[in-house]
Design a protein around this motif. Structure first.
Motif, PDB file in Angstrom:
ATOM      1  N   ASP A 173       0.460  -1.246  -0.120  1.00 38.76           N
ATOM      2  CA  ASP A 173       0.132   0.149   0.225  1.00 38.76           C
ATOM      3  C   ASP A 173       0.747   1.225  -0.460  1.00 38.76           C
ATOM      4  O   ASP A 173       2.046   1.190   0.492  1.00 38.76           O
ATOM      5  CB  ASP A 173      -1.441  -0.147   1.177  1.00 38.76           C
TER       6      ASP A 173
ATOM      7  N   GLY B 211       0.487   3.847   1.199  1.00 40.32           N
ATOM      8  CA  GLY B 211       0.435   4.827   2.783  1.00 40.32           C
ATOM      9  C   GLY B 211       1.505   3.981   3.708  1.00 40.32           C
ATOM     10  O   GLY B 211       2.524   4.688   4.346  1.00 40.32           O
ATOM     11  N   GLN B 212       1.903   3.114   3.084  1.00 42.78           N
ATOM     12  CA  GLN B 212       3.421   2.502   3.701  1.00 42.78           C
ATOM     13  C   GLN B 212       4.611   3.329   3.538  1.00 42.78           C
ATOM     14  O   GLN B 212       5.780   3.367   4.080  1.00 42.78           O
ATOM     15  CB  GLN B 212       3.784   0.529   3.913  1.00 42.78           C
TER      16      GLN B 212
ATOM     17  N   ALA C 276       4.178   6.527   5.054  1.00 43.33           N
ATOM     18  CA  ALA C 276       3.969   6.624   6.537  1.00 43.33           C
ATOM     19  C   ALA C 276       6.260   7.140   6.752  1.00 43.33           C
ATOM     20  O   ALA C 276       6.506   7.187   7.864  1.00 43.33           O
ATOM     21  CB  ALA C 276       3.680   5.651   7.293  1.00 43.33           C
TER      22      ALA C 276
ATOM     23  N   ILE D  14      10.339  -1.740   6.293  1.00 45.28           N
ATOM     24  CA  ILE D  14       8.557  -1.639   6.863  1.00 45.28           C
ATOM     25  C   ILE D  14       8.675  -2.783   5.011  1.00 45.28           C
ATOM     26  O   ILE D  14       7.457  -3.298   5.133  1.00 45.28           O
ATOM     27  CB  ILE D  14       8.612  -0.167   6.445  1.00 45.28           C
TER      28      ILE D  14
ATOM     29  N   GLN E 195       7.059  -7.122   4.158  1.00 46.42           N
ATOM     30  CA  GLN E 195       5.233  -6.963   3.772  1.00 46.42           C
ATOM     31  C   GLN E 195       5.557  -7.568   3.043  1.00 46.42           C
ATOM     32  O   GLN E 195       4.840  -7.952   2.198  1.00 46.42           O
ATOM     33  CB  GLN E 195       4.871  -5.818   4.151  1.00 46.42           C
TER      34      GLN E 195
ATOM     35  N   TRP F  38      -0.511 -10.044   5.692  1.00 40.07           N
ATOM     36  CA  TRP F  38      -0.187  -9.937   6.760  1.00 40.07           C
ATOM     37  C   TRP F  38      -1.026 -10.706   8.183  1.00 40.07           C
ATOM     38  O   TRP F  38      -1.363 -10.176   8.356  1.00 40.07           O
ATOM     39  CB  TRP F  38       0.761  -9.037   7.447  1.00 40.07           C
TER      40      TRP F  38
ATOM     41  N   PRO G 232      -0.415 -11.474  11.950  1.00 33.72           N
ATOM     42  CA  PRO G 232       0.327 -11.776  12.772  1.00 33.72           C
ATOM     43  C   PRO G 232       0.593 -12.524  13.844  1.00 33.72           C
ATOM     44  O   PRO G 232       0.373 -13.475  13.882  1.00 33.72           O
ATOM     45  CB  PRO G 232      -0.868 -10.765  13.961  1.00 33.72           C
TER      46      PRO G 232
ATOM     47  N   ASN H  60      -2.194   3.745   8.264  1.00 36.89           N
ATOM     48  CA  ASN H  60      -0.729   3.732   7.951  1.00 36.89           C
ATOM     49  C   ASN H  60       0.166   2.522   8.919  1.00 36.89           C
ATOM     50  O   ASN H  60       1.436   3.970   8.563  1.00 36.89           O
ATOM     51  CB  ASN H  60      -0.106   5.269   7.029  1.00 36.89           C
ATOM     52  N   LEU H  61      -0.005   2.496   9.864  1.00 36.10           N
ATOM     53  CA  LEU H  61       0.808   1.590  10.442  1.00 36.10           C
ATOM     54  C   LEU H  61       1.186   0.739   9.946  1.00 36.10           C
ATOM     55  O   LEU H  61       1.098  -0.143   8.910  1.00 36.10           O
ATOM     56  CB  LEU H  61      -0.165   1.561  12.386  1.00 36.10           C
ATOM     57  N   PHE H  62       2.069   0.360  10.442  1.00 36.97           N
ATOM     58  CA  PHE H  62       3.310  -0.803  10.257  1.00 36.97           C
ATOM     59  C   PHE H  62       2.501  -2.251  10.324  1.00 36.97           C
ATOM     60  O   PHE H  62       2.780  -2.326  11.274  1.00 36.97           O
ATOM     61  CB  PHE H  62       4.855  -0.817  10.151  1.00 36.97           C
ATOM     62  N   PRO H  63       1.895  -3.388  10.151  1.00 34.36           N
ATOM     63  CA  PRO H  63       1.230  -4.048   9.978  1.00 34.36           C
ATOM     64  C   PRO H  63       2.220  -5.384  10.702  1.00 34.36           C
ATOM     65  O   PRO H  63       1.530  -6.345  11.608  1.00 34.36           O
ATOM     66  CB  PRO H  63       0.642  -4.565   9.546  1.00 34.36           C
ATOM     67  N   HIS H  64       3.346  -5.537  10.290  1.00 29.33           N
ATOM     68  CA  HIS H  64       3.931  -6.563  11.332  1.00 29.33           C
ATOM     69  C   HIS H  64       4.434  -6.118  11.773  1.00 29.33           C
ATOM     70  O   HIS H  64       5.389  -6.943  12.424  1.00 29.33           O
ATOM     71  CB  HIS H  64       5.076  -6.932   9.713  1.00 29.33           C
ATOM     72  N   MET H  65       4.574  -4.854  12.871  1.00 30.02           N
ATOM     73  CA  MET H  65       4.540  -4.545  13.780  1.00 30.02           C
ATOM     74  C   MET H  65       4.198  -3.993  15.074  1.00 30.02           C
ATOM     75  O   MET H  65       2.527  -3.993  14.632  1.00 30.02           O
ATOM     76  CB  MET H  65       5.770  -3.257  13.972  1.00 30.02           C
TER      77      MET H  65
ATOM     78  N   TYR I 250      -0.903  -5.958  17.948  1.00 39.24           N
ATOM     79  CA  TYR I 250      -0.722  -5.897  16.239  1.00 39.24           C
ATOM     80  C   TYR I 250      -1.467  -5.199  16.178  1.00 39.24           C
ATOM     81  O   TYR I 250      -3.153  -5.030  16.544  1.00 39.24           O
ATOM     82  CB  TYR I 250      -0.623  -7.151  15.459  1.00 39.24           C
TER      83      TYR I 250
ATOM     84  N   SER J  27      -3.855  -5.326  13.647  1.00 37.10           N
ATOM     85  CA  SER J  27      -4.695  -5.412  13.164  1.00 37.10           C
ATOM     86  C   SER J  27      -5.640  -6.306  14.728  1.00 37.10           C
ATOM     87  O   SER J  27      -6.768  -6.648  14.013  1.00 37.10           O
ATOM     88  CB  SER J  27      -4.609  -7.158  11.941  1.00 37.10           C
ATOM     89  N   GLN J  28      -4.847  -5.854  15.710  1.00 33.88           N
ATOM     90  CA  GLN J  28      -6.070  -6.918  17.284  1.00 33.88           C
ATOM     91  C   GLN J  28      -5.825  -5.103  17.090  1.00 33.88           C
ATOM     92  O   GLN J  28      -7.089  -5.168  18.579  1.00 33.88           O
ATOM     93  CB  GLN J  28      -5.174  -7.147  18.051  1.00 33.88           C
TER      94      GLN J  28
END
Lengths: 221, 264, 219
Positions: free
Chosen positions: A111, A113-114, A117, A132, A136, A214, A216, B109-114, B155, B157-158
């Motif tokens: 995306d 947006g990443q 950011a 980053i 992903q 992704w 978690p 736009n948070l980093f989803p893998h962190m 995360y 997503s949570q």
């Protein structure tokens, strides 16, 4: 049955070489693919045309022709490589061309947006990619990598034709020596199948978990 | 250029747009815009969608480059269009200037893998070179400040949208910007969580001295947070006044029309 | 190293004959793959679990073993037990069966992509099973899978060079024969590479065009 016992050391050695070829050329193909894919994204002008030519040439010609070309023509211009090295080189370049496209499209799928950011957090491009974007993009690439791993395992059989004693070449030699093509070729067929099944299972698992989303990790704390 | 020395000798503006234009293809988004933001000033940008409010923030954050004009931050040219674009700054200098700006996005736009904590720690550690432990303490402190002290290990997503946006605010604060940009930060949220995010920003406005540029469709919030409200239309500033003036007695007819339409 | 035009002139007719063989083998192989692949895709939707298991195993086995070994089995082993075919026919059969395992998956995805409502509409309209497949489902599925089949056609065209190993004188075989007699490996393989590239590149642009047209067409 006695024959099978007699030839099994040769077959095993051939299978070992096949696995080794797959691992070495697969690792190199990943390196090539990432390097080329990232370089193409960077849009460095003097690199973009040579890289595009490399990709088109290796994707639009037969891999067997590539193998023969490197094997027969390179020595004519003074480059002498061992057959094994030649085989790995061609397979790495061939699969590297495909993998570079996987890498590129996976990164482009992240995306916008990443990227935004990382700029808002004042990250330099290299850091942004390393921490980053690429982390992903890798889950997006994995299903394609799995498929190419299986294709690579099969493609290693082609280097039997430039006298590398991997599984197929060992089999062809055994048939010449002992006859019994049914037993020998069926054994080889089954060995390939056994080598491939873990990859098949892996690919099924990757497909189930794919969609590129992704997921978690389970939080540790 | 002696621009820099003269503006540096006076108290420099936090941000300045000088004759900035931006177009995408044939479509002009920002049309010869001049805008000055003083340090610690709180500015709300309002106006119909497509009026160029968000593009102002994106230009200032260097997410877009101007076609014409100059954008300065604390007296230094950050980006320029036209002739000025050719002589780009060395990367290190450019990033030193850009580092004074932070931004919170509509889509978080948070980093989803962190995890939330890692999201906040990432830039201080990797960009500023802060020690991990120090960055962790800072991140925990900031998460507490946005009311998410216990969510550090989650995360994105949570987390709910409101929680994600509050993490994003903490993440931007961790870089200690002097100018903070808020780009429609409640537009992607469910109505019931908008309040918690606005409250965080409201408190920030009282507790810090950052300059703030806020693009929003929440008129109450625009009014509450700002010492100055700018109404934009078609890439131009139509009215630039105090919140009281704009909301109680707008001078321009188009401002009136817009505010009336919103009320209805 | 010198690239002799005289050698090229001698070589070119043989290579062009080889190109025709390659293209013929590719087209015929794709025809086999399409028929077998479609039959597999339809049979997989059947309700007999044993049949489905057998079909799935066939697809997995064919797909996860090298085409080269499959060609050796068809060429060196099969004639010992039954019919003996010409090298070219054996090659076409091998290519077709190998790629049917891929094509069946393509068809499966294509058929799955036809909306459920289409099947229900067919039931509501009292269509027979055959009519449902031939008039409604397959025409839609074909359109969806066409670009992917194009990609496999390119892949098969390149893979057809393996027929050289079972004595078919296709493009690569022609070059190998020529180079074996004259030792002009450089000219032979360079020309073969160029021919492969020109046709392969043209094919792949065509498929890309098809891909773009279908995605835009659906938007």
């Amino acid at each position: 049955m006695n024959l099978l016992l007699e030839i099994s050391p040769v077959l095993l050695r051939g299978a070992y070489t096949t696995v080794l070829l797959t691992l070495v050329s697969g690792t190199c193909a990943l390196l090539v693919g990432f390097a080329v894919g990232l370089a193409r994204l960077a849009r460095t002008r003097w690199l973009s045309i040579p890289l595009a030519i490399y990709i088109e040439v290796f994707r639009n010609t037969s891999s067997l022709v590539q193998i023969f070309y490197f094997f027969f023509v390179l020595p004519l211009i003074g480059i002498r490589l061992e057959a094994f090295t030649t085989g790995c080189l061609v397979l790495a370049l061939n699969f590297g061309a495909y993998i570079s496209e996987v890498v590129r499209s996976a990164i482009l799928s992240i995306d916008r947006g990443q990227h935004d950011a990382t700029i808002a957090l004042n990250m330099p491009t290299s850091l942004s990619y390393r921490r980053i974007i690429i982390p992903q993009a890798i889950p997006v690439m994995l299903p394609a990598f799995g498929n190419y791993a299986l294709e690579l395992l099969k493609a290693t059989s082609l280097v039997s034709l430039i006298t590398i004693t991997e599984l197929t070449f060992s089999g062809a030699q055994l048939v010449q020596y002992y006859g019994h093509p049914t037993l020998i070729y069926m054994s080889i067929f089954v060995i390939y199948l056994l080598l491939a099944l873990p990859l098949v299972a892996l690919n099924k698992a990757l497909e189930r978990h794919s969609g590129g989303q992704w997921k978690p990790k389970v939080p540790t704390t | 250029m002696d621009h820099q020395s003269t503006s540096a000798s006076q108290a420099p503006l936090a941000a300045e747009f000088v004759n900035v234009s931006k177009s995408f293809g044939a479509f002009t988004i920002i049309d010869d815009l001049n805008l000055q933001i003083r340090p610690s000033e709180r500015v709300s940008l309002i106006g119909p969608s497509g009026s160029g409010k968000t593009t102002i923030l994106r230009l200032l954050m260097t997410l877009e480059r101007p076609n014409e004009g100059e954008i300065k931050v604390f007296g230094d040219v950050l980006s320029a269009g036209g002739e000025g674009a050719a002589k780009a700054r060395p990367d290190r200098e450019f990033r030193a200037i850009r580092g004074k700006i932070g931004m919170v996005f509509q889509q978080f736009n948070l980093f989803p893998h962190m995890t939330a904590l890692e999201n906040v720690m990432e830039a201080p550690v990797q960009v500023l070179g802060t020690q991990r432990q120090e960055a962790r303490d800072l991140a925990e402190c900031l998460l507490k400040r946005v009311g998410l002290a216990e969510k550090g290990a989650s995360y994105p997503s949570q987390l709910s949208g409101g929680q994600q946006q509050r993490v994003a605010i903490a993440r931007a604060l961790a870089m200690k910007p002097q100018i903070m940009l808020f780009d429609e930060i409640t537009s992607a949220l469910d109505p019931e969580v908008i309040g918690e995010v606005l409250e965080v920003v409201h408190n920030l406005a009282h507790e810090t001295k950052m300059a703030m540029l806020v693009v929003t469709h929440e008129m109450g919030f625009a009014r509450d947070i700002a010492d100055r409200v700018i109404f934009m239309e078609r890439g131009k500033i139509v009215e630039d006044a105090s919140p009281g003036e704009i909301f109680n007695s707008p001078r321009n007819d188009r401002t009136k029309a817009f505010l009336n339409a919103i009320k209805r | 190293m010198n690239f002799s035009p005289q050698i090229v002139a001698e070589l070119l007719p043989a290579l062009l004959r080889g190109t025709v063989v390659t293209l013929y083998a590719t087209a015929a192989g794709m025809a086999v793959a399409l028929v077998v692949g479609l039959l597999i895709a339809i049979a997989r939707r059947g309700s007999n679990p044993v049949a489905v298991l057998i079909i799935d195993s066939f697809v997995t086995v064919v797909r996860s073993t090298p085409l080269l070994i499959q060609l050796y089995l068809l060429f060196y082993v099969l004639p010992l037990y039954g019919p003996s075919f010409s090298p070219l026919f054996t090659g076409i059969l091998g290519l077709g069966l190998h790629y049917s395992s891929y094509i069946s998956e393509v068809f499966r995805a294509g058929i799955d992509a036809v909306p459920r409502g289409q099947w229900e509409a067919c039931i509501a309209l009292q269509f027979s099973r055959v009519k449902t497949w031939t008039r409604i489902v397959l025409p839609q599925a074909f359109r969806i899978v066409l670009p992917q089949i194009g990609n496999y056609l390119i892949s098969m065209y390149k893979h057809a060079s393996l027929l050289a190993t079972i004595t078919v004188v296709e493009l690569l075989g022609a070059a190998l024969n020529f180079a074996g007699e004259t030792f002009r490996y450089f000219e032979a393989f360079t020309l073969v590479g160029i021919i492969y590239f020109v046709i392969g590149f043209a094919f792949s642009r065509l498929v890309r065009y098809l891909e773009q047209r279908t995605t835009y067409g659906r938007a």
